[in-house]
Design an enzyme around this catalytic site. Structure first.
Site: not given
Ligand code: NCD
Length: 303
Positions: A129, A80, A51-52, A101
């Site tokens: 997040h 590397k 999703r993100t 991320r």
């Molecule tokens: C969350 C995350 O990555 O922290 N997911 C997301 O970004 N939609 C929650 C999760 O992974 O449980």
């Protein structure tokens, strides 16, 4: 030039502005379809995501921009031995904005300190997040019409769930929020987040009993037990099914309860709930694209 590493870097007026912008994008998408023509978003994902990452990419495409990046550390120069600081300097030569991320807490901050373009934290370890929080705030606002006067239950892995930490920090600045923290003993909210909560002066309760608190809740924020943050598999297996939301558990819930979940869901919400009008998690995923569009416009300073 501004980055977004922690949700608290945005004040409540700015959050309101982003929510209004996202609502305007939802109402008038064509108005925004060329706003980022010629701009590039780099998605640097050192940890899995569906999703993100895809919502960031969809957001940039819907603004008329382009996207480049990678979706796993193994396909980047990190494999590397390249440092995050060097990756950030290098990517500044190729893109206009970055979403990163990383499994290590603080990595996006290091990137922001070394990049010459805005860096967005798309999740750092068990820490924060912020763009999921913007997604959650937009969803709450669209469902309830307000971000204050709410009883908000958080259920599941409150220890490792970074989305929980960021959302609690954000909601702590609104009036008359009551927090109900439901988790097994071992997965309670970390002290540093609880300290922020205490400072806010807002009411909170901690419990292991979801059914007992269900009737009070306006929002129920369910979470996945974060398997990848556990030190041993046995603990994960013992704790993962502590709370499973099944239809019968909602029998005494409010008619206008909103059930949120950042997704991915494992089995903490039964699929039998998906068609209940109170289930908001797929709408929430859609909202994630619109609020990320609003955020990209803000950080790129596009009018
Ligand atoms: C969350 C995350 O990555 O922290 N997911 C997301 O970004 N939609 C929650 C999760 O992974 O449980």
């Amino acid at each position: 030039m501004r980055s977004l590493i922690d949700i608290l870097e945005l004040n409540t007026e700015e959050i309101e502005e982003l929510i209004h912008k996202a609502n305007d994008i939802i109402a008038n998408p064509s108005k925004y379809s060329e706003k980022c023509r010629g701009k590039k978003l780099a998605t640097l994902f050192f940890e899995p995501s569906t999703r993100t990452r895809l919502s960031f990419e969809a957001a940039m495409y819907e603004l008329g921009g382009n996207v480049l990046g990678f979706s796993e550390a193994q396909s980047s120069s990190a494999a590397k031995g390249e440092s995050v600081a060097d990756t950030a300097k290098m990517i500044s030569c190729y893109a206009d904005i970055v979403a990163m991320r990383h499994p290590k807490e603080g990595a996006p901050l290091v990137a922001a300190m070394n990049a010459t373009i805005p860096v967005i934290n798309a999740g750092d370890g068990g820490h924060n997040h912020p763009t999921q929080t913007l997604t959650d705030l937009l969803t709450i606002y669209r469902e309830k019409g307000r971000l204050d006067n709410l009883t908000v239950g958080f259920c599941g892995d409150l220890k490792f769930g970074r989305t929980v930490h960021s959302l609690i920090n954000a909601l702590s600045r609104y009036k008359n929020i009551k927090f109900v923290l439901v988790s097994p003993e071992e997965l309670k909210l970390p002290g540093y987040v609880k300290d922020n909560l205490k400072k806010s002066g807002l009411e909170y309760v901690q419990t292991t009993d979801l059914d007992a608190v269900m009737p009070e809740l306006d929002i129920l924020y369910m979470t996945r037990v974060q398997r990848e943050r556990f030190f041993n598999e046995e603990d994960y297996l013992r704790l993962r099914d502590t709370y499973i939301l099944r239809p019968e558990r909602l029998s005494n819930a409010k008619e206008d309860l909103s059930i949120l979940h950042p997704l991915p869901r494992v089995n903490e919400i039964s699929v039998a709930i998906d068609n209940d009008p109170r289930a908001c998690y797929f709408k929430q995923a859609l909202n994630g694209k619109f609020i990320r569009m609003a955020l990209i416009l803000k950080l790129l300073e596009v009018e």
